[in-house]
Design a protein around this motif. Structure first.
Motif, PDB file in Angstrom:
ATOM      1  N   UNK A 263     -55.148 -11.411  39.864  1.00 33.72           N
ATOM      2  CA  UNK A 263     -54.162 -12.195  39.117  1.00 33.72           C
ATOM      3  C   UNK A 263     -54.779 -12.919  37.918  1.00 33.72           C
ATOM      4  N   UNK A 264     -56.069 -12.749  37.728  1.00 31.59           N
ATOM      5  CA  UNK A 264     -56.730 -13.382  36.594  1.00 31.59           C
ATOM      6  C   UNK A 264     -57.346 -14.731  36.904  1.00 31.59           C
ATOM      7  N   UNK A 265     -57.213 -15.191  38.138  1.00 29.28           N
ATOM      8  CA  UNK A 265     -57.795 -16.478  38.492  1.00 29.28           C
ATOM      9  C   UNK A 265     -59.313 -16.352  38.637  1.00 29.28           C
ATOM     10  N   UNK A 266     -60.030 -17.378  38.205  1.00 25.02           N
ATOM     11  CA  UNK A 266     -61.496 -17.348  38.276  1.00 25.02           C
ATOM     12  C   UNK A 266     -61.943 -17.489  39.730  1.00 25.02           C
ATOM     13  N   UNK A 267     -62.728 -16.533  40.179  1.00 18.94           N
ATOM     14  CA  UNK A 267     -63.284 -16.595  41.539  1.00 18.94           C
ATOM     15  C   UNK A 267     -64.685 -17.192  41.553  1.00 18.94           C
ATOM     16  N   UNK A 268     -65.413 -17.059  40.432  1.00 20.33           N
ATOM     17  CA  UNK A 268     -66.769 -17.606  40.344  1.00 20.33           C
ATOM     18  C   UNK A 268     -67.132 -17.805  38.876  1.00 20.33           C
ATOM     19  N   UNK A 269     -67.902 -18.829  38.627  1.00 19.22           N
ATOM     20  CA  UNK A 269     -68.333 -19.108  37.258  1.00 19.22           C
ATOM     21  C   UNK A 269     -69.759 -19.647  37.280  1.00 19.22           C
ATOM     22  N   UNK A 270     -70.614 -19.027  36.478  1.00 21.11           N
ATOM     23  CA  UNK A 270     -72.002 -19.448  36.340  1.00 21.11           C
ATOM     24  C   UNK A 270     -72.254 -19.749  34.863  1.00 21.11           C
ATOM     25  N   UNK A 346     -54.342 -10.761  29.248  1.00 23.83           N
ATOM     26  CA  UNK A 346     -53.476 -11.766  29.848  1.00 23.83           C
ATOM     27  C   UNK A 346     -53.111 -12.800  28.779  1.00 23.83           C
ATOM     28  N   UNK A 347     -51.870 -13.236  28.779  1.00 20.83           N
ATOM     29  CA  UNK A 347     -51.476 -14.292  27.850  1.00 20.83           C
ATOM     30  C   UNK A 347     -52.340 -15.530  28.107  1.00 20.83           C
ATOM     31  N   UNK A 348     -52.959 -16.117  27.084  1.00 24.90           N
ATOM     32  CA  UNK A 348     -53.848 -17.260  27.290  1.00 24.90           C
ATOM     33  C   UNK A 348     -53.179 -18.439  28.005  1.00 24.90           C
ATOM     34  N   UNK A 349     -51.900 -18.680  27.699  1.00 24.69           N
ATOM     35  CA  UNK A 349     -51.209 -19.792  28.360  1.00 24.69           C
ATOM     36  C   UNK A 349     -50.952 -19.480  29.845  1.00 24.69           C
ATOM     37  N   UNK A 350     -50.633 -18.217  30.132  1.00 24.96           N
ATOM     38  CA  UNK A 350     -50.437 -17.850  31.540  1.00 24.96           C
ATOM     39  C   UNK A 350     -51.736 -17.985  32.331  1.00 24.96           C
ATOM     40  N   UNK A 351     -52.826 -17.561  31.711  1.00 24.35           N
ATOM     41  CA  UNK A 351     -54.130 -17.652  32.371  1.00 24.35           C
ATOM     42  C   UNK A 351     -54.470 -19.103  32.662  1.00 24.35           C
ATOM     43  N   UNK A 352     -54.260 -19.949  31.669  1.00 21.97           N
ATOM     44  CA  UNK A 352     -54.582 -21.367  31.849  1.00 21.97           C
ATOM     45  C   UNK A 352     -53.671 -21.990  32.903  1.00 21.97           C
TER      46      UNK A 352
END
Length: 352
Positions: A263-270, A346-352
């Protein structure tokens, strides 16, 4: 009325700083003879003339007022000149002959990081299991965000007006965001109790963090000259010297890796920050801490690993700047969000 607008007391001298013309070198000798012979020149002070401590570090020790054996950035303060006029002081400061043996200089945060050259230990903020988060990701993105520095460019440059009193008393009018620190370090440089020093600041022509820790350099140099001459001394930096000798916003390089689910949600960030501390720590530690704590910004990131390195370079020591690390963290995550949105469609607003 700003400090430069104040009516000057009779006998007031004007001062200028002697600055290193090289980024890194061994200071072998200082020849003041030509400068002292110039019209109007009254006194020159160097590290050897400091009766107290050659120290102006806001948090950590080891940040010198005047260079002693090593100069470690272009604009490093070596001494100060007092003369009857500002023009005479500036001219004499340029006439001081410096014998400096050049040494190799590190001017880039990535080169400093590769050499593991830091002004203090690295800092980490972590949450969850980053490895598991990347393993669960359906897509992984990487990138580099280069964040430039910025000069405060306050309308009133750094300035101090030191007026000697009786029994080693010293009144210092300082354009500072931290009068207590100015009092503390002026007393330390002069070798007197803090009760002997009074710091006054009515208003500043701008500060934005640039006058939080570094006015101690200007105030201490003016006070030292006032002590020896027994005359009031005003030290106002020309814009060129202010921008050369005093710190900026921390420039940073952020190397990042992000994983997302279907769905575009962040699962991990380094994220790894390489922060340009300059030649001393100053306030780099707290600035990095705030950058790390702002890296998630408005977003929930279940698995995160953020690390910041305080890279030591032969450049001016960077310092507080409005936002104090927050802008660097925020722009990094927003650039990451934009990259994910663009590359994942993905639309930037939808992602945010």
């Amino acid at each position: 009325a700003y400090i430069d607008d104040m009516h000057e007391l009779p006998g007031t001298l004007h001062a200028a700083l002697i600055l290193s013309p090289v980024a890194h070198g061994r200071l072998k000798s200082v020849d003041m003879s030509a400068a002292l012979a110039m019209p109007g020149v009254i006194r020159i002070v160097l590290a050897k003339d400091i009766p107290g401590h050659n120290e102006v570090g806001p948090i950590l020790h080891g940040e010198l007022l005047f260079a002693q054996d090593i100069v470690d950035f272009r604009g490093c303060v070596i001494g100060a000149v007092a003369a009857e006029t500002m023009a005479q002081a500036v001219k004499a400061a340029h006439a001081v002959k410096l014998d400096i043996e050049p040494l190799s200089a590190v001017l880039d945060v990535e080169a400093a990081h590769a050499a593991k050259s830091y002004v203090q230990p690295s800092q980490t903020v972590a949450e969850g299991d980053v490895a598991a988060g990347f393993a669960a990701a359906v897509r992984i993105f990487t990138g580099k965000q280069i964040i430039g520095g910025q000069d405060h460019f306050y309308l009133e440059t750094h300035i101090a007006y030191a007026i000697p009193g009786e029994d080693d008393d010293m009144l210092v009018h300082s354009s500072t965001q931290h009068p207590t620190e100015v009092q503390h370090h002026v007393a330390g440089v002069l070798g007197v109790p803090a009760s002997k020093v009074e710091c006054q600041i009515r208003r500043m022509g701008g500060g934005f963090g640039g006058k939080e820790s570094q006015p101690t350099i200007i105030a201490a140099a003016a006070a030292l000259l006032a002590k020896y001459t027994r005359r009031p001394v005003k030290l106002r930096l020309r814009r060129r010297d202010d921008m050369t000798a005093t710190g900026k916003r921390h420039h940073m390089v952020a190397n990042w890796k992000a994983g997302i689910d279907s769905k575009g949600r962040i699962t991990a960030l380094d994220v790894e920050y390489l922060a340009g501390a300059g030649n001393t720590p100053d306030l780099t530690g707290p600035v990095i801490a705030r950058a790390l704590c702002h890296t998630d910004n408005a977003y929930f990131i279940p698995n995160a690993h953020f690390i910041g390195h305080a890279c030591k370079t032969n450049t001016v020591s960077n310092t507080a700047f409005r936002g104090f690390g927050g802008p660097q963290g925020v722009i990094t995550i927003e650039a990451i969000m934009d990259t994910i949105a663009r590359e994942a469609g993905i639309d930037p607003n939808e992602l945010r």
